[in-house]
Write a protein that holds these residues in place. Sequence first.
Motif, PDB file in Angstrom:
ATOM      1  N   ILE A 122     -18.164  24.377 -19.959  1.00  0.00           N
ATOM      2  CA  ILE A 122     -17.083  24.149 -20.816  1.00  0.00           C
ATOM      3  C   ILE A 122     -17.421  24.783 -22.424  1.00  0.00           C
ATOM      4  N   THR A 123     -18.849  25.259 -22.537  1.00  0.00           N
ATOM      5  CA  THR A 123     -19.037  25.952 -23.376  1.00  0.00           C
ATOM      6  C   THR A 123     -19.985  27.247 -22.843  1.00  0.00           C
ATOM      7  N   HIS A 124     -19.506  28.539 -23.263  1.00  0.00           N
ATOM      8  CA  HIS A 124     -20.262  29.727 -22.670  1.00  0.00           C
ATOM      9  C   HIS A 124     -20.143  30.821 -23.470  1.00  0.00           C
ATOM     10  N   ASN A 125     -21.092  31.097 -24.450  1.00  0.00           N
ATOM     11  CA  ASN A 125     -21.428  31.861 -25.431  1.00  0.00           C
ATOM     12  C   ASN A 125     -22.666  32.581 -24.992  1.00  0.00           C
ATOM     13  N   PHE A 137     -17.778  21.057 -29.509  1.00  0.00           N
ATOM     14  CA  PHE A 137     -16.833  21.376 -28.560  1.00  0.00           C
ATOM     15  C   PHE A 137     -16.869  20.709 -26.938  1.00  0.00           C
ATOM     16  N   ASP A 138     -18.060  20.431 -26.565  1.00  0.00           N
ATOM     17  CA  ASP A 138     -18.204  19.747 -25.265  1.00  0.00           C
ATOM     18  C   ASP A 138     -17.683  18.376 -25.378  1.00  0.00           C
ATOM     19  N   ALA A 139     -17.953  17.595 -26.428  1.00  0.00           N
ATOM     20  CA  ALA A 139     -17.504  16.249 -26.637  1.00  0.00           C
ATOM     21  C   ALA A 139     -16.212  16.205 -26.899  1.00  0.00           C
ATOM     22  N   ILE A 140     -15.447  17.217 -27.697  1.00  0.00           N
ATOM     23  CA  ILE A 140     -13.938  17.110 -27.767  1.00  0.00           C
ATOM     24  C   ILE A 140     -13.184  16.970 -26.586  1.00  0.00           C
ATOM     25  N   VAL A 141     -13.848  18.396 -25.592  1.00  0.00           N
ATOM     26  CA  VAL A 141     -13.099  18.581 -24.385  1.00  0.00           C
ATOM     27  C   VAL A 141     -13.311  17.242 -23.531  1.00  0.00           C
ATOM     28  N   ALA A 142     -14.509  16.892 -23.414  1.00  0.00           N
ATOM     29  CA  ALA A 142     -14.723  15.672 -22.484  1.00  0.00           C
ATOM     30  C   ALA A 142     -13.618  14.470 -22.802  1.00  0.00           C
ATOM     31  N   ARG A 143     -13.609  14.222 -24.180  1.00  0.00           N
ATOM     32  CA  ARG A 143     -12.693  13.041 -24.621  1.00  0.00           C
ATOM     33  C   ARG A 143     -11.302  13.545 -24.029  1.00  0.00           C
ATOM     34  N   SER A 144     -10.836  14.723 -24.321  1.00  0.00           N
ATOM     35  CA  SER A 144      -9.441  15.081 -24.162  1.00  0.00           C
ATOM     36  C   SER A 144      -9.266  15.065 -22.387  1.00  0.00           C
ATOM     37  N   ALA A 145     -10.349  15.368 -21.655  1.00  0.00           N
ATOM     38  CA  ALA A 145     -10.137  15.149 -20.390  1.00  0.00           C
ATOM     39  C   ALA A 145      -9.872  13.895 -19.849  1.00  0.00           C
ATOM     40  N   GLU A 146     -10.913  12.881 -20.572  1.00  0.00           N
ATOM     41  CA  GLU A 146     -10.701  11.752 -20.142  1.00  0.00           C
ATOM     42  C   GLU A 146      -9.469  10.814 -20.503  1.00  0.00           C
ATOM     43  N   LYS A 147      -8.585  11.428 -21.457  1.00  0.00           N
ATOM     44  CA  LYS A 147      -7.396  10.898 -21.856  1.00  0.00           C
ATOM     45  C   LYS A 147      -6.320  11.809 -21.078  1.00  0.00           C
ATOM     46  N   HIS A 148      -6.744  12.581 -20.430  1.00  0.00           N
ATOM     47  CA  HIS A 148      -5.411  13.629 -19.704  1.00  0.00           C
ATOM     48  C   HIS A 148      -4.835  14.150 -20.559  1.00  0.00           C
ATOM     49  N   ASP A 149      -5.275  14.548 -21.836  1.00  0.00           N
ATOM     50  CA  ASP A 149      -4.592  15.390 -23.062  1.00  0.00           C
ATOM     51  C   ASP A 149      -4.288  16.842 -22.685  1.00  0.00           C
ATOM     52  N   THR A 150      -3.719  17.243 -21.800  1.00  0.00           N
ATOM     53  CA  THR A 150      -3.792  18.533 -21.251  1.00  0.00           C
ATOM     54  C   THR A 150      -3.067  19.427 -22.565  1.00  0.00           C
ATOM     55  N   ASP A 151      -2.470  19.031 -23.260  1.00  0.00           N
ATOM     56  CA  ASP A 151      -1.988  19.681 -24.341  1.00  0.00           C
ATOM     57  C   ASP A 151      -3.065  20.204 -25.334  1.00  0.00           C
ATOM     58  N   PHE A 152      -3.854  19.129 -25.566  1.00  0.00           N
ATOM     59  CA  PHE A 152      -5.078  19.616 -26.451  1.00  0.00           C
ATOM     60  C   PHE A 152      -5.983  20.729 -25.770  1.00  0.00           C
ATOM     61  N   LEU A 153      -6.072  20.332 -24.392  1.00  0.00           N
ATOM     62  CA  LEU A 153      -6.952  21.312 -23.615  1.00  0.00           C
ATOM     63  C   LEU A 153      -6.503  22.780 -23.713  1.00  0.00           C
ATOM     64  N   ILE A 154      -5.329  22.998 -23.665  1.00  0.00           N
ATOM     65  CA  ILE A 154      -4.637  24.430 -23.862  1.00  0.00           C
ATOM     66  C   ILE A 154      -5.064  24.817 -25.227  1.00  0.00           C
ATOM     67  N   GLY A 169     -13.799  26.299 -30.627  1.00  0.00           N
ATOM     68  CA  GLY A 169     -13.567  26.841 -29.595  1.00  0.00           C
ATOM     69  C   GLY A 169     -13.752  28.365 -29.503  1.00  0.00           C
ATOM     70  N   ARG A 170     -13.497  29.112 -30.478  1.00  0.00           N
ATOM     71  CA  ARG A 170     -13.756  30.694 -30.212  1.00  0.00           C
ATOM     72  C   ARG A 170     -15.340  31.052 -30.197  1.00  0.00           C
ATOM     73  N   MET A 171     -16.147  30.105 -30.876  1.00  0.00           N
ATOM     74  CA  MET A 171     -17.772  30.234 -30.780  1.00  0.00           C
ATOM     75  C   MET A 171     -17.884  29.917 -29.342  1.00  0.00           C
ATOM     76  N   ALA A 172     -17.473  28.974 -28.872  1.00  0.00           N
ATOM     77  CA  ALA A 172     -17.889  28.312 -27.344  1.00  0.00           C
ATOM     78  C   ALA A 172     -17.231  29.424 -26.383  1.00  0.00           C
ATOM     79  N   HIS A 173     -16.504  30.080 -26.641  1.00  0.00           N
ATOM     80  CA  HIS A 173     -15.655  30.987 -25.661  1.00  0.00           C
ATOM     81  C   HIS A 173     -15.373  32.298 -26.188  1.00  0.00           C
ATOM     82  N   PRO A 174     -16.131  33.280 -26.235  1.00  0.00           N
ATOM     83  CA  PRO A 174     -15.691  34.618 -26.907  1.00  0.00           C
ATOM     84  C   PRO A 174     -14.830  35.252 -26.050  1.00  0.00           C
ATOM     85  N   THR A 175     -14.892  35.016 -24.536  1.00  0.00           N
ATOM     86  CA  THR A 175     -14.009  35.144 -23.460  1.00  0.00           C
ATOM     87  C   THR A 175     -13.614  34.087 -22.733  1.00  0.00           C
ATOM     88  N   LEU A 176     -12.464  33.886 -22.005  1.00  0.00           N
ATOM     89  CA  LEU A 176     -11.902  32.759 -21.775  1.00  0.00           C
ATOM     90  C   LEU A 176     -12.325  32.425 -20.040  1.00  0.00           C
TER      91      LEU A 176
END
Length: 260
Positions: A164-167, A189-206, A214-221
């Motif tokens: 979920i984070t990979h820099n 970033f880890d916390a907000i992605v976890a909360r969004s997954a728990e809510k099934h908020d796929t729009d936010f995950l995108i 997010g850009r710091m957590a993932h320089p590449t996707l």
Amino acid sequence: MGKPMSAVFIGHGNPMNALQDNAYTRGWALIGREVPRPKAVLSISAHWYIPGTSVTSMPAPRTIHDFGGFPPELYQIRYPAPGDPALADRVRDLLAPMPVFRDRSWGLDHGTWTVLRHVFPRADIPVVQLSMDQRMPLADHLEIGRKLAPLRDEGVLIMGSGNITHNLRHAMASYQRGESSTPDWAIRFDAIVARSAEKHDTDFLIRAVENDDGRMAHPTLDHYLPLLYVAGASGVGDTVRFPITGFDLSSLSMRAIIFG
């Protein structure tokens, strides 16, 4: 119809986890004991990120040691799980009319086998890998996951393997400096992605990787996208659990997520 098979995202981290007994690998083993025994595993690994969509279709996939600079014993490991050409064809059918190439040369990369070596150590469950097309927008990766969701009703474990984070540049620099504290951007970033997954908020995950954290957590996707496949294959009725949390090398999130 019984309960669908779980869909799982696993933070795989360092390839040395294949050899180690630690909190993460014990957590992977626990996942293998807790989920129903699957008919097969469809793995979407961060390390098969290519211009196109391919699915492994050989009866006996090779173990790929796609890394360098590690101890010799890591390169001696084999994970001799069988393949499943019929599952590969089923994946192609579900994704039609999108072209999906039948691959007979790739095999199981370390995003898959270092994890499965602990989850299913007997290597007696067929494993198929699906590549991620690096040319696709994020929403399309999620949509592929949705199209693959029927596999869960057929006893197939859909597994995404990334982080979920990979820099990696930050992680290695921190390691070389002897720093172990996790930076705020990784925690947020880890916390907000976890909360969004728990809510099934796929729009936010995108959209998550578009902000500064997010850009710091993932320089590449490549290590984020496997989560979208698993989230796409999940449903709003799925329970969401986090059997593993924590950070390795200060900023690599090792969080695992089980849907269903």
